[in-house]
Design a protein around this motif. Structure first.
Motif, PDB file in Angstrom:
ATOM      1  N   GLN A  22      12.836  14.983  -4.445  1.00 42.99           N
ATOM      2  CA  GLN A  22      12.778  14.669  -3.018  1.00 42.99           C
ATOM      3  C   GLN A  22      11.921  13.431  -2.759  1.00 42.99           C
ATOM      4  N   PRO A  23      12.426  12.243  -3.057  1.00 43.79           N
ATOM      5  CA  PRO A  23      11.694  11.025  -2.694  1.00 43.79           C
ATOM      6  C   PRO A  23      11.749  10.792  -1.186  1.00 43.79           C
ATOM      7  N   ALA A  24      10.962   9.841  -0.719  1.00 44.90           N
ATOM      8  CA  ALA A  24      10.920   9.550   0.715  1.00 44.90           C
ATOM      9  C   ALA A  24      11.933   8.491   1.132  1.00 44.90           C
ATOM     10  N   ALA A  25      12.250   7.557   0.234  1.00 41.13           N
ATOM     11  CA  ALA A  25      13.158   6.467   0.589  1.00 41.13           C
ATOM     12  C   ALA A  25      13.570   5.725  -0.683  1.00 41.13           C
ATOM     13  N   VAL A  78       1.794  -0.094 -15.759  1.00 39.25           N
ATOM     14  CA  VAL A  78       2.427   0.451 -16.958  1.00 39.25           C
ATOM     15  C   VAL A  78       1.548   1.499 -17.635  1.00 39.25           C
ATOM     16  N   THR A  79       0.253   1.505 -17.322  1.00 36.46           N
ATOM     17  CA  THR A  79      -0.611   2.537 -17.910  1.00 36.46           C
ATOM     18  C   THR A  79      -0.280   3.915 -17.359  1.00 36.46           C
ATOM     19  N   ALA A  80       0.339   3.948 -16.175  1.00 40.54           N
ATOM     20  CA  ALA A  80       0.720   5.223 -15.562  1.00 40.54           C
ATOM     21  C   ALA A  80       2.223   5.475 -15.656  1.00 40.54           C
ATOM     22  N   ALA A  81       2.932   4.615 -16.373  1.00 40.98           N
ATOM     23  CA  ALA A  81       4.382   4.761 -16.495  1.00 40.98           C
ATOM     24  C   ALA A  81       4.737   5.972 -17.353  1.00 40.98           C
ATOM     25  N   TRP A  82       5.925   6.483 -17.091  1.00 48.93           N
ATOM     26  CA  TRP A  82       6.447   7.609 -17.871  1.00 48.93           C
ATOM     27  C   TRP A  82       7.907   7.343 -18.177  1.00 48.93           C
ATOM     28  N   THR A 139       0.819  -1.215   0.000  1.00 41.71           N
ATOM     29  CA  THR A 139       0.000   0.000   0.000  1.00 41.71           C
ATOM     30  C   THR A 139       0.852   1.263   0.000  1.00 41.71           C
ATOM     31  N   ALA A 140       2.156   1.106   0.011  1.00 40.56           N
ATOM     32  CA  ALA A 140       3.059   2.260   0.051  1.00 40.56           C
ATOM     33  C   ALA A 140       3.151   2.923  -1.327  1.00 40.56           C
ATOM     34  N   PRO A 141       3.496   4.216  -1.370  1.00 38.86           N
ATOM     35  CA  PRO A 141       3.610   4.929  -2.648  1.00 38.86           C
ATOM     36  C   PRO A 141       4.940   4.621  -3.343  1.00 38.86           C
ATOM     37  N   LEU A 142       5.014   3.445  -3.938  1.00 38.06           N
ATOM     38  CA  LEU A 142       6.247   2.980  -4.579  1.00 38.06           C
ATOM     39  C   LEU A 142       6.268   3.337  -6.059  1.00 38.06           C
ATOM     40  N   VAL A 143       7.450   3.693  -6.539  1.00 41.08           N
ATOM     41  CA  VAL A 143       7.673   3.870  -7.975  1.00 41.08           C
ATOM     42  C   VAL A 143       8.997   3.205  -8.330  1.00 41.08           C
ATOM     43  N   ALA A 144       8.998   2.467  -9.432  1.00 41.10           N
ATOM     44  CA  ALA A 144      10.247   1.886  -9.923  1.00 41.10           C
ATOM     45  C   ALA A 144      10.936   2.903 -10.828  1.00 41.10           C
ATOM     46  N   LEU A 145      12.232   3.022 -10.650  1.00 37.04           N
ATOM     47  CA  LEU A 145      13.026   3.993 -11.407  1.00 37.04           C
ATOM     48  C   LEU A 145      14.197   3.302 -12.079  1.00 37.04           C
ATOM     49  N   ASP A 146      14.467   3.690 -13.305  1.00 34.82           N
ATOM     50  CA  ASP A 146      15.705   3.273 -13.951  1.00 34.82           C
ATOM     51  C   ASP A 146      16.242   4.415 -14.796  1.00 34.82           C
ATOM     52  N   ASP A 155       8.002  15.915  -9.977  1.00 37.40           N
ATOM     53  CA  ASP A 155       6.609  15.657  -9.610  1.00 37.40           C
ATOM     54  C   ASP A 155       6.357  14.173  -9.393  1.00 37.40           C
ATOM     55  N   ARG A 156       6.934  13.313 -10.211  1.00 37.81           N
ATOM     56  CA  ARG A 156       6.668  11.877 -10.117  1.00 37.81           C
ATOM     57  C   ARG A 156       7.420  11.199  -8.972  1.00 37.81           C
ATOM     58  N   LEU A 157       8.442  11.862  -8.440  1.00 34.27           N
ATOM     59  CA  LEU A 157       9.221  11.267  -7.348  1.00 34.27           C
ATOM     60  C   LEU A 157       8.926  11.898  -5.991  1.00 34.27           C
ATOM     61  N   GLU A 158       8.189  12.988  -5.971  1.00 31.61           N
ATOM     62  CA  GLU A 158       7.944  13.718  -4.730  1.00 31.61           C
ATOM     63  C   GLU A 158       7.312  12.812  -3.669  1.00 31.61           C
ATOM     64  N   ARG A 159       8.051  12.600  -2.561  1.00 28.38           N
ATOM     65  CA  ARG A 159       7.614  11.804  -1.411  1.00 28.38           C
ATOM     66  C   ARG A 159       7.272  10.364  -1.773  1.00 28.38           C
ATOM     67  N   ARG A 160       7.723   9.910  -2.926  1.00 32.29           N
ATOM     68  CA  ARG A 160       7.537   8.507  -3.287  1.00 32.29           C
ATOM     69  C   ARG A 160       8.708   7.684  -2.772  1.00 32.29           C
TER      70      ARG A 160
END
Length: 217
Positions: free
Chosen positions: A115-118, A44-48, A8-15, A88-93
Motif C-alpha cells: 500500500q504505497p501512497a503514490a 544505497v546504504t538503506a537499499a534492499w 522531504t517526501a518519503p520517496l523510494v525508487a522501485l524496479d 514494509d518498505r513500500l507502506e505509505r511511501r
C-alpha cells in the motif's frame, strides 16, 4: 498531498525485473530492488534487493539479464519469502520509477497488500517537457544526463536491466529531470505529482463484485 518540498517526501525508487509482459497474468517477478531517497538522492546504504524464485523454468529472453540464470533463480527466495519485506518498505511511501506503471501493475497483482501512497514516473516527467521525443529508455536518459558513472559508482557490481542498477538510476535521474523543468526553482511534492504522477488504485471487493478505488494520496 501536502505542499512540502519534494526532497522531504518519503520517496523510494522501485524496479522489478520480470519474465515479460507476453506472459500476461502468468508473468512473474525475477528480481526486485527498493532504494530510499534522502534529501532527493538515493541512499544505497538503506537499499534492499533480492532475486526471486519464479517457481518455474524461465526461457532466456533478450530483456532478462544474463546473470539471472536458472541456477541463481532456483536458489533464490520465493515471493512469499520476501513478501513482508516488500510490504514494509513500500507502506505509505511514494514510489519513484522509470515507466513505473508497468512495474506497479505486476507488483500489485502479485503483492496486492502493498500500500504505497503514490507513484512518480520519471518517464512521464521527461515526456512532460519533451513531448515529441521517441527515445526515453532509462539507459539512454542516464547517458543524456551524464549519470552513468554515478550509477556505476553506487552499484559497482550492477548493470542495466538489473533491479538495483535500474532503481538507483531512476533515483538519480529524478532530480536531474526536475532541474530541467522550465521556470522551476523549487518544486513541491504536489507539483511533482501533478506533472509525473501515475494513478494508484486498489481493488475493493464487495461480495462477488469489485470496483477500482483510488488510494488516498
Amino acid at each position: 498531498m501536502t505542499r512540502q518540498p519534494w526532497t522531504t517526501a518519503p520517496l523510494v525508487a522501485l524496479d522489478l525485473e520480470g519474465t515479460g509482459g507476453q506472459d500476461r497474468d502468468h508473468e512473474q517477478i525475477l528480481e526486485i530492488a527498493i532504494v530510499p531517497l534522502t534529501g532527493g538522492s538515493p541512499d544505497v546504504t538503506a537499499a534492499w534487493d533480492s532475486t526471486v524464485n519464479p517457481g518455474r523454468m524461465v526461457a532466456p529472453r533478450p530483456w532478462i539479464a544474463r546473470e539471472l540464470t536458472g541456477d541463481i533463480l532456483f536458489t533464490a527466495p520465493t515471493l512469499d519469502d520476501i513478501r513482508a519485506h516488500i510490504v514494509d518498505r513500500l507502506e505509505r511511501r511514494i514510489i519513484v520509477g522509470h515507466n513505473i506503471g508497468v512495474d506497479w501493475r505486476l507488483l500489485h497483482r502479485l503483492v496486492p497488500e502493498a500500500q504505497p501512497a503514490a507513484l512518480i514516473d520519471t518517464t512521464r516527467l521527461y515526456r512532460h517537457f519533451h513531448p515529441t521525443s521517441q527515445r526515453w529508455n532509462l539507459v539512454r536518459l542516464l547517458e543524456k544526463y551524464a549519470l552513468n558513472a554515478q550509477v556505476a559508482e553506487l552499484v559497482p557490481t550492477g548493470s542495466p536491466h538489473r533491479a538495483l542498477w535500474d532503481a538507483v538510476g531512476a533515483a538519480l535521474l529524478l532530480p536531474s529531470l526536475i532541474d530541467d523543468l522550465p521556470g522551476t526553482t523549487s518544486l513541491t511534492l504536489e507539483e511533482l505529482t501533478a506533472v509525473a504522477g501515475v494513478p494508484l488504485q486498489r481493488k475493493v471487493s464487495r461480495g462477488a463484485d469489485s470496483e477500482q478505488v483510488a488510494l488516498d494520496v
